[in-house]
Design a protein around this motif. Structure first.
Motif, short mmCIF file in Angstrom:
data_model
loop_
_atom_site.label_atom_id
_atom_site.label_comp_id
_atom_site.label_asym_id
_atom_site.label_seq_id
_atom_site.Cartn_x
_atom_site.Cartn_y
_atom_site.Cartn_z
N UNK A 154 0.83 -1.21 0.00
CA UNK A 154 0.00 0.00 0.00
C UNK A 154 0.87 1.25 0.00
N UNK A 155 1.93 1.24 0.82
CA UNK A 155 2.83 2.38 0.87
C UNK A 155 3.58 2.58 -0.43
N UNK A 156 4.04 1.47 -1.01
CA UNK A 156 4.78 1.55 -2.26
C UNK A 156 3.95 2.10 -3.40
N UNK A 157 2.68 1.72 -3.44
CA UNK A 157 1.78 2.25 -4.48
C UNK A 157 1.67 3.76 -4.34
N UNK A 158 1.52 4.25 -3.12
CA UNK A 158 1.41 5.69 -2.89
C UNK A 158 2.68 6.41 -3.30
N UNK A 159 3.82 5.77 -3.01
CA UNK A 159 5.11 6.40 -3.28
C UNK A 159 5.57 6.23 -4.72
#
Length: 362
Positions: A231-236
């Motif tokens: 989830x964090x990687x998608x945002x970043x």
């Protein structure tokens, strides 16, 4: 610590700093001296627990708990060594089997056998330690994780083994952590040594480097910034669909999604897994050793052990504690994780890391 999707703090939150829980006990001083009512836990940034569980410790013990999260486990252990004899806290949690001998050799811990130590389903002390200087708290596996959607969209089969990772199909797809600063990075290096052999692993890493492996300092950056499947990687905007993480990372992505998916969006390359065990110990020179002992007792008892799977996403070691249904539903079983004799790690770890550094990052 954020209560929203708190588990994505698995090892997911970085450097949250000093967390103070206001429990029922009065804090009679500044946390120094034998009469202190404050006990400080020093840990890596993956430490997470339910607020009500930590409040239960405070209520039962009479101590106010402070948690000092000190970066990735490798960084936290190095800081503990630098402050040896005048530690930042009373108990250290999160030193694992790849780093344990470094802590023991530097005499970081004072012997103490936690009251729950006899309830673990594994040997209660590591082979390297016959003095009860550390307490086994949890286990897990360090493994390559993959972004299922990426590979489905590309029509490419995800890698399953170490040997797969050097194939052209996976060029420029893998991000790993630096073993000099990161415990999952060190565990992955140990896995390659165990799988390839003491003589062949450097050539394997040369192949990984030629295949475009990316190296970052720690787990949080790799998983929450570079990895396209989290989830964090998608945002970043992460663009690496392969990352060194844990066999228990897929449940994090699934359990805290709304709605919960039928299956986790990330998978595990089970042929790349290395067994990890984490320990806690009473720091030598602790300002509040009695509070530290009470905290070690708590970490090994059922209440805390049952709380770990859905907060730190690790396996409890208490023989009477089972993982929750949601954890079991999405978890990936690793039938035969790689292991390594603790003495072999102790004898060669620093040499291997130095050799790895010269091969991969210099």
């Amino acid at each position: 610590m954020s209560t929203t999707k708190k588990a994505t703090a698995v090892a997911l939150a970085a450097g949250l700093g000093l967390v103070t829980l206001s429990g029922c006990a009065e804090s009679g001083d500044d946390g120094h001296g034998s009469g202190s009512k404050t006990v400080t836990l020093v840990s890596h940034s993956s430490f997470a627990a339910s607020e009500e569980v930590l409040e239960e410790f405070e209520k039962e013990s009479g101590y106010t708990l402070k948690v000092l999260e000190d970066g990735d486990a490798g960084v936290a252990v190095n800081k503990a060594i630098l402050t040896k004899g005048n530690p930042q806290g009373d108990v250290f949690f999160g030193i694992d089997n790849t780093l344990l001998s470094r802590g023991l050799d530097n005499e970081l811990f004072t012997p103490y056998e936690a009251t729950g130590a006899d309830s673990v389903r594994l040997p209660k002390r590591p082979l390297l330690d016959k003095q009860d200087r550390v307490t086994l708290v949890d286990t897990g596996e360090i493994c390559v994780n993959y972004d299922k959607k990426y590979f489905a969209d590309k029509g490419v089969t995800p890698p399953e083994t170490f040997d797969d990772l050097v194939k052209p199909a996976y060029k420029n797809l893998l991000v790993v952590e630096n073993p000099a600063t990161s415990s999952p990075g060190l565990g992955f290096l140990m896995g390659t040594v165990a799988q390839q052999g003491g003589a062949a692993w450097p050539d394997y890493w040369k192949k990984l480097k030629d295949n475009g492996v990316k190296v970052v300092d720690g787990w949080d950056q790799a998983y929450n910034e570079e990895f396209s499947g989290s989830a964090g990687g998608k945002k970043a905007g992460g663009d690496r669909p392969l990352v060194v993480s844990y066999a228990s990372s897929p449940p994090v992505e699934a359990i805290y999604s709304d709605p919960k998916p039928a299956e986790a969006p990330t998978g595990v390359s089970t042929g790349t897994c290395f067994q990890q065990a984490e320990y806690a110990g009473l720091l030598a020179g602790a300002k509040n050793p009695e509070g530290g002992k009470a905290l070690l007792d708590f970490l090994s008892e059922r209440t805390f052990q049952a709380d770990m799977p859905l907060n730190m996403f690790v396996d409890p070691v208490h023989k009477d504690v089972k993982v929750p249904a949601d954890f079991a539903r999405y978890a990936v079983e690793v039938p035969s994780p790689l292991t390594m004799d603790p003495q072999r790690i102790a004898d060669h770890r620093d040499q291997w890391v130095k050799q790895w550094t010269s091969l991969v990052v210099k």
